[in-house]
Design a protein around this motif. Structure first.
Motif, PDB file in Angstrom:
ATOM      1  N   ASP A 194       0.811  -1.214   0.000  1.00 56.00           N
ATOM      2  CA  ASP A 194       0.000   0.000   0.000  1.00 56.00           C
ATOM      3  C   ASP A 194       0.848   1.270   0.000  1.00 56.00           C
ATOM      4  N   GLY A 195       2.158   1.125  -0.128  1.00 59.75           N
ATOM      5  CA  GLY A 195       3.042   2.281  -0.242  1.00 59.75           C
ATOM      6  C   GLY A 195       3.699   2.717   1.034  1.00 59.75           C
ATOM      7  N   ARG A 196       3.322   2.140   2.161  1.00 62.47           N
ATOM      8  CA  ARG A 196       3.940   2.575   3.412  1.00 62.47           C
ATOM      9  C   ARG A 196       5.384   2.059   3.488  1.00 62.47           C
ATOM     10  N   PRO A 197       6.263   2.794   4.184  1.00 61.85           N
ATOM     11  CA  PRO A 197       7.649   2.333   4.319  1.00 61.85           C
ATOM     12  C   PRO A 197       7.707   1.102   5.212  1.00 61.85           C
ATOM     13  N   ALA A 198       8.725   0.292   4.983  1.00 58.86           N
ATOM     14  CA  ALA A 198       8.799  -0.975   5.708  1.00 58.86           C
ATOM     15  C   ALA A 198      10.244  -1.382   5.925  1.00 58.86           C
ATOM     16  N   ILE A 199      10.459  -2.099   7.008  1.00 53.84           N
ATOM     17  CA  ILE A 199      11.734  -2.748   7.295  1.00 53.84           C
ATOM     18  C   ILE A 199      11.476  -4.247   7.297  1.00 53.84           C
ATOM     19  N   THR A 200      12.128  -4.956   6.404  1.00 55.81           N
ATOM     20  CA  THR A 200      11.983  -6.411   6.366  1.00 55.81           C
ATOM     21  C   THR A 200      12.864  -7.006   7.452  1.00 55.81           C
ATOM     22  N   THR A 201      12.246  -7.725   8.363  1.00 54.47           N
ATOM     23  CA  THR A 201      12.981  -8.222   9.524  1.00 54.47           C
ATOM     24  C   THR A 201      13.175  -9.731   9.507  1.00 54.47           C
ATOM     25  N   GLN A 202      12.572 -10.415   8.543  1.00 52.28           N
ATOM     26  CA  GLN A 202      12.811 -11.841   8.438  1.00 52.28           C
ATOM     27  C   GLN A 202      12.571 -12.308   7.011  1.00 52.28           C
ATOM     28  N   GLY A 396       5.366  10.024   6.362  1.00 48.32           N
ATOM     29  CA  GLY A 396       4.069  10.440   6.871  1.00 48.32           C
ATOM     30  C   GLY A 396       3.102   9.300   7.092  1.00 48.32           C
ATOM     31  N   GLN A 397       3.584   8.082   7.056  1.00 46.14           N
ATOM     32  CA  GLN A 397       2.811   6.884   7.381  1.00 46.14           C
ATOM     33  C   GLN A 397       3.650   6.056   8.338  1.00 46.14           C
ATOM     34  N   GLU A 398       3.008   5.398   9.277  1.00 37.40           N
ATOM     35  CA  GLU A 398       3.773   4.606  10.221  1.00 37.40           C
ATOM     36  C   GLU A 398       4.470   3.460   9.498  1.00 37.40           C
ATOM     37  N   ALA A 399       5.768   3.407   9.649  1.00 37.50           N
ATOM     38  CA  ALA A 399       6.536   2.327   9.045  1.00 37.50           C
ATOM     39  C   ALA A 399       6.189   1.007   9.725  1.00 37.50           C
ATOM     40  N   ALA A 400       6.346  -0.082   8.987  1.00 38.13           N
ATOM     41  CA  ALA A 400       5.984  -1.403   9.499  1.00 38.13           C
ATOM     42  C   ALA A 400       7.173  -2.340   9.430  1.00 38.13           C
ATOM     43  N   TYR A 401       7.222  -3.242  10.388  1.00 39.66           N
ATOM     44  CA  TYR A 401       8.113  -4.392  10.282  1.00 39.66           C
ATOM     45  C   TYR A 401       7.368  -5.458   9.470  1.00 39.66           C
ATOM     46  N   LEU A 424      16.887  -4.457   6.269  1.00 41.63           N
ATOM     47  CA  LEU A 424      16.507  -4.414   4.858  1.00 41.63           C
ATOM     48  C   LEU A 424      15.465  -3.320   4.658  1.00 41.63           C
ATOM     49  N   VAL A 425      15.915  -2.228   4.048  1.00 39.59           N
ATOM     50  CA  VAL A 425      15.045  -1.078   3.807  1.00 39.59           C
ATOM     51  C   VAL A 425      15.184  -0.697   2.344  1.00 39.59           C
ATOM     52  N   GLY A 426      14.110  -0.838   1.588  1.00 40.02           N
ATOM     53  CA  GLY A 426      14.123  -0.443   0.188  1.00 40.02           C
ATOM     54  C   GLY A 426      12.860   0.319  -0.147  1.00 40.02           C
ATOM     55  N   PHE A 427      12.843   0.900  -1.329  1.00 43.54           N
ATOM     56  CA  PHE A 427      11.756   1.814  -1.686  1.00 43.54           C
ATOM     57  C   PHE A 427      11.113   1.460  -3.024  1.00 43.54           C
ATOM     58  N   ALA A 428      11.351   0.226  -3.494  1.00 42.34           N
ATOM     59  CA  ALA A 428      10.723  -0.234  -4.728  1.00 42.34           C
ATOM     60  C   ALA A 428       9.211  -0.378  -4.531  1.00 42.34           C
ATOM     61  N   ARG A 429       8.503  -0.496  -5.637  1.00 40.32           N
ATOM     62  CA  ARG A 429       7.065  -0.738  -5.626  1.00 40.32           C
ATOM     63  C   ARG A 429       6.778  -2.069  -6.309  1.00 40.32           C
ATOM     64  N   ASP A 430       5.613  -2.636  -6.001  1.00 31.79           N
ATOM     65  CA  ASP A 430       5.234  -3.915  -6.602  1.00 31.79           C
ATOM     66  C   ASP A 430       5.137  -3.844  -8.120  1.00 31.79           C
ATOM     67  N   TYR A 441      11.383   2.933 -11.809  1.00 33.23           N
ATOM     68  CA  TYR A 441      11.545   3.277 -10.396  1.00 33.23           C
ATOM     69  C   TYR A 441      10.926   4.644 -10.223  1.00 33.23           C
ATOM     70  N   ASP A 442      10.022   4.793  -9.274  1.00 30.76           N
ATOM     71  CA  ASP A 442       9.363   6.079  -9.070  1.00 30.76           C
ATOM     72  C   ASP A 442      10.379   7.141  -8.667  1.00 30.76           C
ATOM     73  N   VAL A 443      10.255   8.332  -9.242  1.00 30.57           N
ATOM     74  CA  VAL A 443      11.109   9.443  -8.811  1.00 30.57           C
ATOM     75  C   VAL A 443      10.900   9.696  -7.316  1.00 30.57           C
ATOM     76  N   GLU A 444       9.662   9.539  -6.853  1.00 28.64           N
ATOM     77  CA  GLU A 444       9.395   9.691  -5.422  1.00 28.64           C
ATOM     78  C   GLU A 444      10.199   8.677  -4.611  1.00 28.64           C
TER      79      GLU A 444
END
Length: 461
Positions: A194-202, A396-401, A424-430, A441-444
């Protein structure tokens, strides 16, 4: 000047320098660094030298290392008293075939306006040159504002990720003392759907196994031998069908040793993602989730192990009909692993399971296709919470694990060989179409990705 003011100056510098940063990325994307194609070996080296020079110009002590395959780049900022961090990315890219499906030449990058916003269109834009350059642009802005690079940074950029990283493990072993840090940062991942930032933890581990059942010394006429002689397809089908019980659990003895339930923190984060399994499946023409009873959909794809049949063959499958009992039957099976499951124990359990179905006058032959454990990060490390807060502030959105259903072997290598967890922190989209024609890759993603790393660096220094 306070740290908050300095961070704001870094973010402003990134915003004002975005067009220059995009121009640098365009030059990087023009290099066809396809690691799987020997014809592009020179281009892979050109990309390595281009990137190494960028790092030298920023003040990193940079080396380009020859390997039996493509070059490895290492770089180091001045030593200090900060927590040592290792940053990893890869500068090689996937092949571009089929070329006819590209809307523009894949190594003539361009910024395109789309209904979803501006995108960078080129092979490697998302995987992984654009993501890697979010690191570099954050370092560049930091130096512009602070007058010096952040201390105690180690960079490792490889040129073989898209061709299986054959040189990576030997390189890590040989250079372990100079590469070891407290925590590795990996950018080759994505935001949540859904576009929110995420940290992959496993990440799940993987065991690949091929099995061949041998019966008679030739294909047999089913009228003469059917009902009397062993049929290897039937033997194999019975063994494979017995891998799961009617609740969806894998039946191999000891298979779940090391599998842990979700922590309350991860369970809360995953519940907040509001994952819609039916919608997810509808994108591939399905509607009904299957799997172990009593598990949520995200648990099944991120936190539970699997046993899947990837291919099965035997007998006659051509046009028309041929009534034979085949001499052999084969299948390819994979297991995704979680927690501390032992890949070799799982492999052995599968082989023992199959052998129980094989008659005395038949035999089973096995071919191994790789094995690696799951990667599970220790999110009690304060750095994870600090990075999560930094991402929340930026987006501006709560990041998720989140978890990853697949495998990123480098994270396991860092844990096994260097003794450190990875963030693991990346900014790609599906919809970035990595590995496919018309990658973007989105300019955003690029702009806010660099800003995100600046925030994370500021939080961890």
């Amino acid at each position: 000047m306070g740290e908050h003011a300095r961070l704001q100056d870094i973010l402003t510098h990134l915003d004002q320098g975005l067009e220059d940063a995009l121009a640098r990325l365009m030059r990087f994307l023009e290099i066809p660094s396809i690691s799987t194609d020997p014809a592009h070996a020179g281009d892979v080296r050109t990309a390595a030298e281009w990137l190494a020079q960028e790092l030298r110009d920023l003040g990193f002590d940079t080396q380009v290392h020859d390997t039996p395959g493509h070059p490895m780049i290492t770089a180091r900022s001045p030593r200090g008293d900060a927590r040592p961090l290792l940053f990893y990315g890869h500068y090689d890219v996937q092949p571009v075939d089929p070329l006819s499906l590209w809307d523009r030449p894949p190594f003539e990058p361009a910024i395109e306006d789309t209904p979803q916003g501006r995108v960078i269109r080129a092979r490697g834009a998302s995987d992984d040159k654009g993501q890697l350059m979010t690191f570099v642009e954050a370092f560049r802005a930091w130096k512009a504002v602070h007058g010096a690079l952040p201390t105690d940074l180690i960079l490792l950029f490889e040129g073989e990720e898209e061709s299986g990283s054959p040189s990576l493990r030997p390189f890590l072993i040989e250079h372990a003392d100079s590469l070891r840090a407290d925590l590795a940062m990996i950018c080759d991942t994505a935001r949540y759907a859904d576009g929110r930032p995420a940290i992959t933890t496993q990440l799940r581990g993987l065991v690949g196994q091929e099995v061949v059942i041998h019966a008679a010394d030739r294909d047999l006429h089913s009228g003469s031998f059917g009902g009397l002689a062993a049929n290897p397809i039937m033997i194999l089908a019975q063994a494979l069908a017995a891998l799961k019980d009617d609740t969806g659990r894998v039946t191999l003895p000891g298979f779940y040793d090391g599998v842990a339930d979700l922590s309350p923190e991860l369970a809360r984060d995953w519940q907040a993602l509001n994952f819609d399994a039916a919608d997810y499946l509808s994108r591939v023409g399905l509607s009904q989730p299957i799997g172990e009873r009593g598990r949520t959909a995200l648990e099944m794809v991120w936190n539970q192990p699997t046993a899947e049949i990837n291919g099965i063959a035997g007998g006659y499958a051509g046009a028309g009909f041929k009534t034979v009992l085949p001499a052999t039957a084969r299948a390819k099976v994979s297991f995704r692993l979680t927690g501390t499951q032992d890949p070799q124990a799982v492999r052995q359990a599968f082989q023992d399971h199959v052998r129980r179905f094989v008659p005395a006058d038949c035999r089973a032959e096995f071919h191994d296709h790789g094995a690696g454990p799951a990667s599970v990060m220790d999110i009690s490390d304060p750095a994870f919470g600090q990075a999560k807060d930094a991402l929340t502030q930026e987006w501006g959105q709560e990041a998720a694990y989140i978890g990853g259903g697949g495998s990123i072997p480098i994270a396991g290598d860092f844990k096994e060989l260097l003794g450190m967890d990875s963030m693991l922190v990346g900014f790609a989209r599906d919809d970035d179409r990595i590995h496919s024609p018309n990658e973007k890759y989105d300019v955003e993603s690029f702009a806010k990705g660099a800003r995100s790393w600046a925030r994370i660096l500021s939080a961890l220094r």
